[in-house]
Design an enzyme around this catalytic site. Structure first.
Site, mmCIF file in Angstrom:
data_model
loop_
_atom_site.group_PDB
_atom_site.id
_atom_site.type_symbol
_atom_site.label_atom_id
_atom_site.label_comp_id
_atom_site.label_asym_id
_atom_site.label_seq_id
_atom_site.Cartn_x
_atom_site.Cartn_y
_atom_site.Cartn_z
ATOM 1 N N GLN A 96 0.853 -1.191 0.000
ATOM 2 C CA GLN A 96 0.000 0.000 0.000
ATOM 3 C C GLN A 96 0.889 1.242 0.000
ATOM 4 O O GLN A 96 1.754 1.380 0.865
ATOM 5 C CB GLN A 96 -0.908 0.003 1.232
ATOM 6 C CG GLN A 96 -1.929 -1.117 1.258
ATOM 7 C CD GLN A 96 -3.080 -0.900 0.281
ATOM 8 O OE1 GLN A 96 -3.242 0.177 -0.272
ATOM 9 N NE2 GLN A 96 -3.865 -1.933 0.060
ATOM 10 N N TYR B 115 -6.994 -12.557 -2.825
ATOM 11 C CA TYR B 115 -5.963 -11.546 -3.165
ATOM 12 C C TYR B 115 -5.342 -10.947 -1.894
ATOM 13 O O TYR B 115 -5.366 -9.748 -1.698
ATOM 14 C CB TYR B 115 -6.533 -10.388 -3.996
ATOM 15 C CG TYR B 115 -7.580 -10.709 -5.030
ATOM 16 C CD1 TYR B 115 -7.209 -11.091 -6.319
ATOM 17 C CD2 TYR B 115 -8.934 -10.598 -4.746
ATOM 18 C CE1 TYR B 115 -8.170 -11.356 -7.286
ATOM 19 C CE2 TYR B 115 -9.901 -10.865 -5.699
ATOM 20 C CZ TYR B 115 -9.512 -11.242 -6.971
ATOM 21 O OH TYR B 115 -10.462 -11.506 -7.920
ATOM 22 N N ASN C 190 -1.765 -8.082 4.506
ATOM 23 C CA ASN C 190 -2.061 -6.765 5.065
ATOM 24 C C ASN C 190 -3.381 -6.755 5.834
ATOM 25 O O ASN C 190 -3.429 -6.390 7.011
ATOM 26 C CB ASN C 190 -2.089 -5.736 3.930
ATOM 27 C CG ASN C 190 -2.288 -4.312 4.410
ATOM 28 O OD1 ASN C 190 -1.586 -3.834 5.283
ATOM 29 N ND2 ASN C 190 -3.263 -3.621 3.834
ATOM 30 N N GLU D 179 -3.454 -16.121 -2.315
ATOM 31 C CA GLU D 179 -2.579 -15.171 -3.023
ATOM 32 C C GLU D 179 -1.787 -15.961 -4.061
ATOM 33 O O GLU D 179 -1.404 -17.104 -3.809
ATOM 34 C CB GLU D 179 -1.637 -14.469 -2.036
ATOM 35 C CG GLU D 179 -0.564 -13.592 -2.655
ATOM 36 C CD GLU D 179 -1.101 -12.536 -3.603
ATOM 37 O OE1 GLU D 179 -0.586 -12.434 -4.724
ATOM 38 O OE2 GLU D 179 -2.057 -11.808 -3.223
ATOM 39 N N ASP E 39 -10.157 -7.596 -2.163
ATOM 40 C CA ASP E 39 -9.443 -6.356 -2.500
ATOM 41 C C ASP E 39 -8.829 -6.597 -3.877
ATOM 42 O O ASP E 39 -7.627 -6.781 -4.015
ATOM 43 C CB ASP E 39 -8.364 -6.076 -1.440
ATOM 44 C CG ASP E 39 -7.608 -4.782 -1.704
ATOM 45 O OD1 ASP E 39 -8.027 -4.018 -2.594
ATOM 46 O OD2 ASP E 39 -6.589 -4.554 -1.032
ATOM 47 N N CYS F 220 -9.904 -0.194 -5.502
ATOM 48 C CA CYS F 220 -9.069 0.923 -5.954
ATOM 49 C C CYS F 220 -9.628 1.519 -7.242
ATOM 50 O O CYS F 220 -9.006 2.391 -7.845
ATOM 51 C CB CYS F 220 -7.624 0.466 -6.163
ATOM 52 S SG CYS F 220 -7.442 -0.862 -7.363
ATOM 53 N N GLU G 167 -10.036 5.398 -3.562
ATOM 54 C CA GLU G 167 -10.095 4.063 -2.977
ATOM 55 C C GLU G 167 -11.331 4.060 -2.092
ATOM 56 O O GLU G 167 -11.607 5.043 -1.403
ATOM 57 C CB GLU G 167 -8.840 3.787 -2.153
ATOM 58 C CG GLU G 167 -8.700 2.365 -1.688
ATOM 59 C CD GLU G 167 -7.496 1.661 -2.297
ATOM 60 O OE1 GLU G 167 -7.261 0.510 -1.924
ATOM 61 O OE2 GLU G 167 -6.818 2.254 -3.148
#
Length: 366
Positions: free
Chosen positions: A190, A218, A223, A239, A299, A324, A358
């Site tokens: 990020q 994802y 995070n 992931e 995300d 995003c 975002e």
């Protein structure tokens, strides 16, 4: 706006415009008034990339104008962290009169943390070897003598020379608890650390009192999954990128978290596994049926969710979606709103002074 000047006096106005735009986009979905999270007005970017321009005896950082493609000299960059600005000056000073470090250097990438660590990657159009390493070590030691915790990396075609390591460890205060996140050079992180903390705390607030387990697609370096682990019995996360999975596994151990399981597979593959359409060796020893996932967190990339993943997430009572790209979020909501309603909406000003937004939505089953 120019690279060396941020219109900080216009910050409130540009944020207000984004709020109006997001509300307009979300009107068809009967969304509530957005919760708005402000960015610091300067020094908010923790990473930056610059081309290096050679001009006679001089050299300097440049960026290209997105419209005209003309080059713009950049001596300071107030959007970036103070550490990046400090390093920009010191790197040019350290490279300018050093033929080994200067020759065919065409780009420098900076990655910094709020814990004051830095990686500087130097990209070349030439082969790199021991001579480069020796000179780079001298430069690194000179930077460290100024109390800068920095690691240098040299890159060329099919070459990567690490003087020490290719990662930094970020420490973020998230809802009263310090979280450690390993960030690897050339992997996604990020960019706005202050905004990342606000996104994590909003996601914690949105999932407070949750029952059952959490599924995340994802997950990157973990995070969100690691921060959200405190709100769920267990977390199952997917992931595809190997470096991100390795970072996530490190972060699980560093944060002493014992209820998060990371699987290396694409969201599309995981959908097939959940539906019993395919078996994967990577899932041996993991009993998917034992997970009682009441909440799914997504995300996705700018392209949003594909149609198969849309169908998959509709099977969950609660969907937490960080986007995003609000345009692809709205496209996904055309499908998701058939089964779910928007309970909460948030705007995160991740990229001040730009068109980009975002946002986050919490969806619950109708």
């Amino acid at each position: 706006m120019t690279p060396e000047h941020l219109p900080t006096e216009q910050y409130d106005a540009q944020l207000a415009e984004k709020v109006v735009r997001l509300q307009s986009m979300m009107t068809p979905f009967a969304a509530p008034v957005p919760e708005v999270f402000r960015s610091p007005v300067s020094h908010y970017r923790m990473r930056a990339e610059f081309r290096i321009w050679h001009d006679g005896d001089d050299l300097y950082h440049i960026i290209f104008d997105q419209q005209t493609k003309s080059r713009i000299r950049v001596n300071s960059f107030p959007a970036a962290s103070e550490l990046i600005n400090q390093l920009m000056t010191l790197m040019i000073e350290g490279v300018r009169n050093n033929p080994q470090l200067r020759h065919k250097l065409f780009q420098i990438d900076y990655l910094t943390t709020q814990s004051n660590q830095a990686i500087v990657s130097m990209l070349y159009h030439k082969k790199l070897g021991d001579e480069w390493r020796k000179e780079a070590e001298v430069l690194r030691d000179a930077l460290r003598a100024q109390n800068i915790n920095v690691h240098l990396i040299g890159r060329a075609t099919k070459t990567k020379i690490m003087l020490d390591q290719d990662y930094v460890d970020e420490r973020l205060p998230v809802a009263g608890k310090e979280m450690i996140y390993r960030q690897v050079e050339n992997s996604f992180t990020q960019p706005n650390a202050a905004m990342n903390v606000q996104m994590l705390e909003w996601a914690l607030s949105a999932t407070e009192g949750s029952k059952g387990d959490l599924l995340e697609l994802y997950c990157g370096n973990g995070n969100f999954s690691l921060a959200l682990a405190r709100n769920f019995e267990r977390v199952l996360a997917t992931e595809i990128a190997k470096p991100s999975v390795a970072s996530a596994q490190y972060n699980i151990a560093a944060n002493h978290i014992d209820n998060v399981q990371i699987i290396r597979m694409a969201a599309e593959e995981f959908t097939q596994a959940m539906n019993g359409e395919r078996e994967f060796n990577r899932l041996q020893g993991i009993d998917l049926k034992s997970y009682q996932c009441e909440t799914i967190f997504v995300d996705p990339p700018r392209s949003g969710l594909d149609s198969e993943t849309e169908k998959m997430v509709q099977a969950y009572p609660r969907i937490l979606y960080i986007s995003c790209n609000p345009e692809t979020l709205c496209k996904n909501l055309e499908t998701l709103s058939q089964t779910h309603k928007v309970e909460r909406l948030a705007l995160f000003d991740q990229f001040p002074y730009t068109h980009h937004m975002e946002c986050g939505v919490l969806l619950t089953l109708k």
